[in-house]
Design a protein around this motif. Structure first.
Motif, PDB file in Angstrom:
ATOM      1  N   LYS A  49       0.822  -1.202   0.000  1.00  0.00           N
ATOM      2  CA  LYS A  49       0.000   0.000   0.000  1.00  0.00           C
ATOM      3  C   LYS A  49       0.864   1.263   0.000  1.00  0.00           C
ATOM      4  O   LYS A  49       0.568   2.249  -0.701  1.00  0.00           O
ATOM      5  N   THR A  50       1.942   1.235   0.781  1.00  0.00           N
ATOM      6  CA  THR A  50       2.822   2.412   0.864  1.00  0.00           C
ATOM      7  C   THR A  50       3.577   2.613  -0.433  1.00  0.00           C
ATOM      8  O   THR A  50       3.760   3.753  -0.888  1.00  0.00           O
ATOM      9  N   ALA A  51       4.020   1.519  -1.047  1.00  0.00           N
ATOM     10  CA  ALA A  51       4.702   1.623  -2.336  1.00  0.00           C
ATOM     11  C   ALA A  51       3.768   2.171  -3.409  1.00  0.00           C
ATOM     12  O   ALA A  51       4.174   2.989  -4.255  1.00  0.00           O
ATOM     13  N   ALA A  83      10.281   1.941  -0.021  1.00  0.00           N
ATOM     14  CA  ALA A  83      11.243   2.677  -0.841  1.00  0.00           C
ATOM     15  C   ALA A  83      12.087   1.717  -1.669  1.00  0.00           C
ATOM     16  O   ALA A  83      12.348   1.947  -2.857  1.00  0.00           O
ATOM     17  N   SER A  84      12.498   0.614  -1.060  1.00  0.00           N
ATOM     18  CA  SER A  84      13.263  -0.394  -1.797  1.00  0.00           C
ATOM     19  C   SER A  84      12.452  -0.947  -2.963  1.00  0.00           C
ATOM     20  O   SER A  84      12.987  -1.164  -4.059  1.00  0.00           O
ATOM     21  N   ALA A  85      11.163  -1.157  -2.756  1.00  0.00           N
ATOM     22  CA  ALA A  85      10.304  -1.711  -3.809  1.00  0.00           C
ATOM     23  C   ALA A  85      10.135  -0.765  -4.984  1.00  0.00           C
ATOM     24  O   ALA A  85       9.911  -1.205  -6.115  1.00  0.00           O
ATOM     25  N   THR A  86      10.242   0.540  -4.740  1.00  0.00           N
ATOM     26  CA  THR A  86      10.015   1.528  -5.797  1.00  0.00           C
ATOM     27  C   THR A  86      11.307   2.109  -6.376  1.00  0.00           C
ATOM     28  O   THR A  86      11.257   2.836  -7.363  1.00  0.00           O
ATOM     29  N   MET A 153       3.358  -3.404  -8.131  1.00  0.00           N
ATOM     30  CA  MET A 153       4.263  -3.725  -9.231  1.00  0.00           C
ATOM     31  C   MET A 153       4.934  -2.436  -9.684  1.00  0.00           C
ATOM     32  O   MET A 153       4.257  -1.490 -10.083  1.00  0.00           O
ATOM     33  N   PRO A 154       6.257  -2.341  -9.606  1.00  0.00           N
ATOM     34  CA  PRO A 154       6.920  -1.103 -10.029  1.00  0.00           C
ATOM     35  C   PRO A 154       6.800  -0.904 -11.531  1.00  0.00           C
ATOM     36  O   PRO A 154       6.798  -1.862 -12.302  1.00  0.00           O
TER      37      PRO A 154
END
Length: 251
Positions: A49-51, A83-86, A153-154
Motif C-alpha cells: 500500500k505504501t509503495a 522505498a526499496s520496492a520503488t 508492481m513497479p
C-alpha cells in the motif's frame, strides 16, 4: 539453486513466499503502552500500500531522494521496504531541503517543511490513527494509505546496484550492499531461521535499522522493536523477553 536476493524488498518477498503467517515485527512503545504485532503477510500488505502511494499518488520515481525523519517504529520499517520496492533512495534523518519527498513523524514536522516536494506526516498514534487535524503542508499517511492497492508492481524494475540508503553524510549503500550487510550482521549476531531479536536501538544509523528489521529479515527471523524503554526496569525487560520468546537482544 535459487538466485540470491538482491534488494531489501526482495528479502520481504522471500519471507512472504516461505511463511506468510509467522510474526515479523512486534512493536512496543513504552510511553503509550502500545503493542502491535505484524505477521510477514500483514507487514507486506502495508509495504504494498505504501509503495503504491509513493509511485502513484506521490509520483516518486527511482532515484528520487526521500528524507525519512522517523523514530524506531514499525511504520518506519514499512517505509524503508516500500522505498526499496520503488527504487526511491532513503536518506535516513537526512536534510529535507535536499530531498524530493519527506516523511515525518509528529516531532519533526517543522524540519520536514523545508522539503520542496511532497510531504507525508505520520501521527505514530496507536493503531496507526490519523492526526486530529492534518498538519498544514502535509498529507496524512493514515488517511491516504488504506485506499491503496494490496498488490504492488513497479513501473520500472528496481536496479539492485542503484543507491538505496544514505546513512549520515558519507555512507551510501545500494540495495545489494544493504542486503549483504544485513546478512553479515545476522551471521555476526548468531541469528538464524526462527530467531527472535529484541532491539532497543534508535533508527538513527545503520546499526538501528539492521537490528530493528534488516538482519532478522535476512535471517528468516523476527524482531521485537522497543521504543521509549528508558522508563523500564531490568526485571520488566527480562519478563518481556521471556513472554516474547526472545532469543537475542541488542541495545
Amino acid at each position: 539453486m535459487s538466485a540470491p536476493v538482491r534488494t531489501v524488498a526482495g528479502l520481504l518477498n522471500s519471507a512472504l513466499a516461505a511463511d506468510p503467517g509467522r510474526p515479523l515485527v512486534t512493536y512496543y512503545d513504552d510511553a503509550t503502552g502500545e503493542r502491535v504485532e505484524l505477521s510477514v503477510a500483514t507487514f507486506a500488505n502495508w509495504v504494498s500500500k505504501t509503495a503504491n502511494l509513493l509511485q502513484d499518488d506521490l509520483a516518486a520515481e527511482p532515484g528520487d531522494r526521500l528524507a525519512l525523519l522517523m523514530p524506531a517504529h514499525w511504520q518506519t520499517a514499512v517505509w524503508l521496504v516500500a522505498a526499496s520496492a520503488t527504487g526511491v533512495v532513503v536518506d535516513l534523518q537526512g536534510d529535507p531541503s535536499a530531498a524530493a519527498l519527506a516523511v515525518s513523524g509528529p516531532d519533526t514536522l517543522d524540519a520536514a517543511r523545508a522539503c520542496p516536494g511532497e510531504r507525508v506526516a505520520l501521527s505514530l498514534r496507536p493503531l496507526g490513527a490519523r492526526f486530529p487535524e492534518t498538519p498544514e503542508g502535509f498529507i496524512d499517511y493514515a488517511a491516504e494509505v488504506p485506499g491503496q492497492g494490496d498488490q504492488f508492481m513497479p513501473y520500472v524494475p528496481v536496479d539492485p546496484g542503484a543507491p538505496f540508503l544514505v546513512v549520515g553524510q558519507t555512507e551510501e549503500l545500494t540495495g545489494q550492499q544493504a542486503v549483504q550487510r544485513a546478512e553479515e550482521d545476522a551471521a555476526a549476531t548468531g541469528l538464524s531461521q526462527g530467531s527472535r531479536l529484541l532491539s532497543t536501538r534508535p533508527f538513527d544509523g545503520w546499526e538501528g535499522l539492521s537490528a530493528g528489521l534488516l538482519a532478522p529479515l535476512a535471517a528468516g527471523g523476527s524482531v521485537v522493536l522497543c521504543r521509549n524503554t528508558a522508563r523500564l526496569d531490568d526485571a520488566t525487560l527480562r519478563r518481556r523477553s521471556e513472554e516474547e520468546r526472545v532469543t537475542h537482544t541488542v541495545d
